[in-house]
Write a protein that holds these residues in place. Structure first.
Motif, PDB file in Angstrom:
ATOM      1  N   ASN A  61      -2.218  -8.860  -3.580  1.00  0.00           N
ATOM      2  CA  ASN A  61      -2.528  -8.367  -2.242  1.00  0.00           C
ATOM      3  C   ASN A  61      -1.236  -7.980  -1.538  1.00  0.00           C
ATOM      4  O   ASN A  61      -0.288  -8.763  -1.501  1.00  0.00           O
ATOM      5  CB  ASN A  61      -3.277  -9.434  -1.447  1.00  0.00           C
ATOM      6  N   LEU A  62      -1.207  -6.780  -1.005  1.00  0.00           N
ATOM      7  CA  LEU A  62       0.008  -6.224  -0.415  1.00  0.00           C
ATOM      8  C   LEU A  62      -0.111  -6.206   1.107  1.00  0.00           C
ATOM      9  O   LEU A  62      -0.989  -5.529   1.657  1.00  0.00           O
ATOM     10  CB  LEU A  62       0.256  -4.801  -0.937  1.00  0.00           C
ATOM     11  N   GLY A  63       0.766  -6.938   1.779  1.00  0.00           N
ATOM     12  CA  GLY A  63       0.772  -6.964   3.238  1.00  0.00           C
ATOM     13  C   GLY A  63       2.078  -6.401   3.767  1.00  0.00           C
ATOM     14  O   GLY A  63       3.106  -7.082   3.755  1.00  0.00           O
ATOM     15  N   PHE A  64       2.062  -5.150   4.205  1.00  0.00           N
ATOM     16  CA  PHE A  64       3.259  -4.491   4.713  1.00  0.00           C
ATOM     17  C   PHE A  64       3.357  -4.712   6.222  1.00  0.00           C
ATOM     18  O   PHE A  64       2.367  -4.593   6.946  1.00  0.00           O
ATOM     19  CB  PHE A  64       3.228  -2.994   4.417  1.00  0.00           C
ATOM     20  N   THR A  65       4.553  -5.050   6.681  1.00  0.00           N
ATOM     21  CA  THR A  65       4.759  -5.266   8.112  1.00  0.00           C
ATOM     22  C   THR A  65       5.904  -4.396   8.618  1.00  0.00           C
ATOM     23  O   THR A  65       6.891  -4.168   7.911  1.00  0.00           O
ATOM     24  CB  THR A  65       5.087  -6.737   8.431  1.00  0.00           C
ATOM     25  N   LEU A  66       5.774  -3.926   9.829  1.00  0.00           N
ATOM     26  CA  LEU A  66       6.810  -3.126  10.471  1.00  0.00           C
ATOM     27  C   LEU A  66       6.554  -3.154  11.969  1.00  0.00           C
ATOM     28  O   LEU A  66       5.629  -2.514  12.461  1.00  0.00           O
ATOM     29  CB  LEU A  66       6.792  -1.683   9.975  1.00  0.00           C
ATOM     30  N   VAL A  72      -5.691   4.736  -1.431  1.00  0.00           N
ATOM     31  CA  VAL A  72      -6.784   3.920  -0.896  1.00  0.00           C
ATOM     32  C   VAL A  72      -8.024   4.788  -0.675  1.00  0.00           C
ATOM     33  O   VAL A  72      -7.977   5.785   0.044  1.00  0.00           O
ATOM     34  CB  VAL A  72      -6.358   3.255   0.435  1.00  0.00           C
ATOM     35  N   GLN A  73      -9.152   4.392  -1.332  1.00  0.00           N
ATOM     36  CA  GLN A  73     -10.410   5.123  -1.213  1.00  0.00           C
ATOM     37  C   GLN A  73     -11.435   4.357  -0.383  1.00  0.00           C
ATOM     38  O   GLN A  73     -12.431   4.919   0.061  1.00  0.00           O
ATOM     39  CB  GLN A  73     -10.969   5.417  -2.608  1.00  0.00           C
ATOM     40  N   GLU A  74     -11.155   3.083  -0.172  1.00  0.00           N
ATOM     41  CA  GLU A  74     -11.997   2.225   0.657  1.00  0.00           C
ATOM     42  C   GLU A  74     -11.064   1.401   1.528  1.00  0.00           C
ATOM     43  O   GLU A  74     -10.116   0.796   1.024  1.00  0.00           O
ATOM     44  CB  GLU A  74     -12.856   1.308  -0.220  1.00  0.00           C
ATOM     45  N   SER A  75     -11.298   1.397   2.836  1.00  0.00           N
ATOM     46  CA  SER A  75     -10.382   0.768   3.778  1.00  0.00           C
ATOM     47  C   SER A  75      -9.918  -0.613   3.326  1.00  0.00           C
ATOM     48  O   SER A  75     -10.720  -1.494   3.038  1.00  0.00           O
ATOM     49  CB  SER A  75     -11.062   0.640   5.150  1.00  0.00           C
ATOM     50  N   GLY A  76      -8.578  -0.772   3.224  1.00  0.00           N
ATOM     51  CA  GLY A  76      -7.986  -2.065   2.910  1.00  0.00           C
ATOM     52  C   GLY A  76      -7.937  -2.431   1.441  1.00  0.00           C
ATOM     53  O   GLY A  76      -7.475  -3.519   1.103  1.00  0.00           O
ATOM     54  N   ILE A  77      -8.367  -1.533   0.532  1.00  0.00           N
ATOM     55  CA  ILE A  77      -8.378  -1.856  -0.898  1.00  0.00           C
ATOM     56  C   ILE A  77      -7.695  -0.728  -1.684  1.00  0.00           C
ATOM     57  O   ILE A  77      -8.069   0.434  -1.553  1.00  0.00           O
ATOM     58  CB  ILE A  77      -9.813  -2.057  -1.435  1.00  0.00           C
ATOM     59  N   TYR A  78      -6.687  -1.094  -2.490  1.00  0.00           N
ATOM     60  CA  TYR A  78      -6.012  -0.079  -3.301  1.00  0.00           C
ATOM     61  C   TYR A  78      -6.418  -0.144  -4.771  1.00  0.00           C
ATOM     62  O   TYR A  78      -6.174   0.794  -5.540  1.00  0.00           O
ATOM     63  CB  TYR A  78      -4.489  -0.199  -3.174  1.00  0.00           C
ATOM     64  N   GLY A  79      -7.031  -1.281  -5.183  1.00  0.00           N
ATOM     65  CA  GLY A  79      -7.442  -1.442  -6.571  1.00  0.00           C
ATOM     66  C   GLY A  79      -8.525  -2.504  -6.679  1.00  0.00           C
ATOM     67  O   GLY A  79      -8.630  -3.398  -5.831  1.00  0.00           O
ATOM     68  N   TYR A  80      -9.335  -2.411  -7.743  1.00  0.00           N
ATOM     69  CA  TYR A  80     -10.499  -3.277  -7.901  1.00  0.00           C
ATOM     70  C   TYR A  80     -10.419  -4.091  -9.187  1.00  0.00           C
ATOM     71  O   TYR A  80      -9.795  -3.681 -10.173  1.00  0.00           O
ATOM     72  CB  TYR A  80     -11.776  -2.428  -7.917  1.00  0.00           C
ATOM     73  N   THR A  83      -5.906  -6.078  -2.110  1.00  0.00           N
ATOM     74  CA  THR A  83      -5.996  -5.515  -0.769  1.00  0.00           C
ATOM     75  C   THR A  83      -4.643  -5.000  -0.309  1.00  0.00           C
ATOM     76  O   THR A  83      -3.595  -5.384  -0.834  1.00  0.00           O
ATOM     77  CB  THR A  83      -6.490  -6.571   0.231  1.00  0.00           C
ATOM     78  N   VAL A  84      -4.670  -4.151   0.714  1.00  0.00           N
ATOM     79  CA  VAL A  84      -3.434  -3.653   1.321  1.00  0.00           C
ATOM     80  C   VAL A  84      -3.635  -3.601   2.836  1.00  0.00           C
ATOM     81  O   VAL A  84      -4.615  -3.031   3.322  1.00  0.00           O
ATOM     82  CB  VAL A  84      -3.016  -2.280   0.757  1.00  0.00           C
ATOM     83  N   THR A  85      -2.709  -4.239   3.553  1.00  0.00           N
ATOM     84  CA  THR A  85      -2.779  -4.258   5.008  1.00  0.00           C
ATOM     85  C   THR A  85      -1.487  -3.737   5.610  1.00  0.00           C
ATOM     86  O   THR A  85      -0.412  -3.830   5.006  1.00  0.00           O
ATOM     87  CB  THR A  85      -3.037  -5.684   5.542  1.00  0.00           C
ATOM     88  N   LEU A  86      -1.605  -3.194   6.819  1.00  0.00           N
ATOM     89  CA  LEU A  86      -0.467  -2.672   7.569  1.00  0.00           C
ATOM     90  C   LEU A  86      -0.409  -3.420   8.895  1.00  0.00           C
ATOM     91  O   LEU A  86      -1.318  -3.281   9.725  1.00  0.00           O
ATOM     92  CB  LEU A  86      -0.620  -1.168   7.814  1.00  0.00           C
ATOM     93  N   ASN A  87       0.615  -4.243   9.053  1.00  0.00           N
ATOM     94  CA  ASN A  87       0.727  -5.102  10.237  1.00  0.00           C
ATOM     95  C   ASN A  87      -0.545  -5.906  10.469  1.00  0.00           C
ATOM     96  O   ASN A  87      -1.004  -6.078  11.596  1.00  0.00           O
ATOM     97  CB  ASN A  87       1.065  -4.272  11.480  1.00  0.00           C
ATOM     98  N   VAL A  96       4.526   1.868   0.728  1.00  0.00           N
ATOM     99  CA  VAL A  96       3.276   2.358   1.300  1.00  0.00           C
ATOM    100  C   VAL A  96       3.578   3.575   2.154  1.00  0.00           C
ATOM    101  O   VAL A  96       4.678   3.699   2.717  1.00  0.00           O
ATOM    102  CB  VAL A  96       2.571   1.258   2.134  1.00  0.00           C
ATOM    103  N   GLN A  97       2.612   4.477   2.252  1.00  0.00           N
ATOM    104  CA  GLN A  97       2.751   5.641   3.114  1.00  0.00           C
ATOM    105  C   GLN A  97       1.420   5.903   3.796  1.00  0.00           C
ATOM    106  O   GLN A  97       0.393   6.073   3.132  1.00  0.00           O
ATOM    107  CB  GLN A  97       3.189   6.876   2.328  1.00  0.00           C
ATOM    108  N   SER A  98       1.458   5.902   5.130  1.00  0.00           N
ATOM    109  CA  SER A  98       0.238   6.104   5.913  1.00  0.00           C
ATOM    110  C   SER A  98       0.608   6.719   7.257  1.00  0.00           C
ATOM    111  O   SER A  98       1.618   6.353   7.859  1.00  0.00           O
ATOM    112  CB  SER A  98      -0.492   4.772   6.137  1.00  0.00           C
ATOM    113  N   ILE A  99      -0.216   7.642   7.729  1.00  0.00           N
ATOM    114  CA  ILE A  99       0.055   8.275   9.015  1.00  0.00           C
ATOM    115  C   ILE A  99      -0.061   7.269  10.162  1.00  0.00           C
ATOM    116  O   ILE A  99       0.432   7.524  11.267  1.00  0.00           O
ATOM    117  CB  ILE A  99      -0.899   9.450   9.267  1.00  0.00           C
ATOM    118  N   SER A 100      -0.676   6.118   9.894  1.00  0.00           N
ATOM    119  CA  SER A 100      -0.854   5.108  10.946  1.00  0.00           C
ATOM    120  C   SER A 100       0.222   4.026  10.911  1.00  0.00           C
ATOM    121  O   SER A 100       0.140   3.045  11.635  1.00  0.00           O
ATOM    122  CB  SER A 100      -2.231   4.444  10.804  1.00  0.00           C
ATOM    123  N   PHE A 101       1.252   4.212  10.064  1.00  0.00           N
ATOM    124  CA  PHE A 101       2.268   3.171   9.877  1.00  0.00           C
ATOM    125  C   PHE A 101       3.650   3.756  10.041  1.00  0.00           C
ATOM    126  O   PHE A 101       4.033   4.699   9.336  1.00  0.00           O
ATOM    127  CB  PHE A 101       2.115   2.560   8.486  1.00  0.00           C
TER     128      PHE A 101
END
Length: 361
Positions: free
Chosen positions: A110-115, A50-58, A22-26, A79-84
């Motif tokens: 599981n990747l949890g990025f915080t900013l 990411v093709q499915e919200s919150g998951i980068y790999g299966y 999984t991958v989360t942003l804040n 990570v790179q996201s327009i929402s982060f």
């Protein structure tokens, strides 16, 4: 004729490594379109979108994973996201890593990025812009050169280097700062500079250059006229450097310069640097300073951070009475070292009353 097969087997390439999870942003699931990347240092090793919200790999063998080729050293994730943050690629406020490449392995990570919303980090090229919405730059890569631009109107801009600081001291990467918030003042810290705070509990946050004012001391028979002042450093105690930092004050060539810090007298920088380069600056004594005109600008090489001011001083034509003081700044350190051209010692002046709450090292 039979040929040995060992050499051929030894030349086979390593099987790739794969990550999933999984991958989360804040704390929130990363949206579709978010890009996760893995690096060996600055070398890109693999990418997953990411093709499915919150998951980068299966975990399933037929589904997407972040595939990484063979490389040397620790793997770091971005990570790179327009929402982060501001939408730029980032490590977040702390680096997420994996120890090393293991051929053929598939690992759940599981990747949890915080900013925090008021913070920003340099992009993968080391470039970052500080604004009123993100006034704090967090630097976590000790080998990457960082270029910081501070927009005009940014309140209390800071540089967070706490990742490198233990017991009030640590080694900094190369940091270049241009502050529109301080009349386009430039500050340059060279790579591998060791910074030490007089307070061992210092949290590793450096106040970026901002405009400040205090009162210049009076000198009998002289009139001082304030020109400009900036403060940079740590509100609480002096910061000292083993290598000199370069401060460029635009349009201040030909002016006198000095520094002040609560608890010390205003000190004029009387020494002139022989040249404008790092070697000259590094030859200064501990906490030393020197100055040199560069075109229309004034450059100060210093081994401490504080408040620095420029001003002019003229002799009163009547020859009587005390000269008036102008508005100025706050600081600390002393001139010295082989890089200094000897100059006349300044007149001893009384302690300066600084702006309340501003104590910089």
């Amino acid at each position: 004729l039979f040929l040995p097969l060992v050499s051929r087997a030894e030349s086979l390439p390593a099987f790739p490594m794969a990550f999933w999870g999984t991958v989360t942003l804040n704390g929130n699931s990363a949206p579709i379109g978010t890009v996760v990347r893995a690096y060996y240092g600055s070398v890109l090793a693999g990418t997953a979108t990411v093709q499915e919200s919150g998951i980068y790999g299966y975990t399933e063998s037929t589904k997407q994973k972040l595939i990484v080729g063979e490389g040397v050293g620790q793997l770091n994730f971005t990570v790179q996201s327009i929402s982060f943050g501001d939408g730029s690629e980032t490590t977040g406020s702390s680096v997420i890593s994996h120890s090393s490449f293991i051929s053929g392995s598939t690992i759940q990570k599981n990747l949890g990025f915080t900013l925090p919303s008021n913070q920003i980090v340099p992009n993968t090229s080391g470039i970052v812009t500080v604004t009123s919405n993100t006034p704090k730059v967090v630097i976590v890569n000790q080998t990457q050169a960082v270029t910081v631009t501070i927009n005009s109107g940014t309140s209390n801009p800071t540089i967070d280097v706490s990742s490198f600081i233990t017991g009030g001291t640590g080694t900094l990467p190369k940091i270049n700062i241009t502050s529109a918030n301080a009349n386009n003042t430039e500050v340059a810290i060279s790579a591998s500079t060791i910074v030490t705070s007089a307070d061992p509990t210092w949290n590793g946050v450096i106040a970026a250059p901002t405009v400040t004012t205090v009162t210049l001391p009076e000198t009998s028979g002289q009139t001082k006229t304030f020109s400009a002042a900036i403060e940079v450093g740590f509100t609480g105690a002096k910061l000292s450097f083993d290598k000199a930092a370069r401060i460029l004050l635009p349009g201040q060539a030909g002016k006198r310069a000095g520094y002040v810090r609560t608890g010390i007298t205003f000190t004029e920088i009387t020494g002139t640097c022989t040249t404008d380069n790092q070697t000259t600056g590094d030859a200064l004594a501990a906490d030393g300073d020197c100055k040199i005109d560069v075109g229309s600008d004034l450059v100060i090489w210093t081994k401490h951070f504080t408040s620095f001011a420029t001003y002019t001083q003229t002799t009163n034509s009547t020859g009587g009475g005390g000269g008036g003081g102008g508005s100025c700044c706050s600081g600390g350190g002393s001139s010295g070292g082989s890089a200094i051209i000897p100059a006349t010692q300044p007149t001893q002046t009384p302690a300066v009353q600084t702006t309340p709450g501003k104590v910089l090292g």
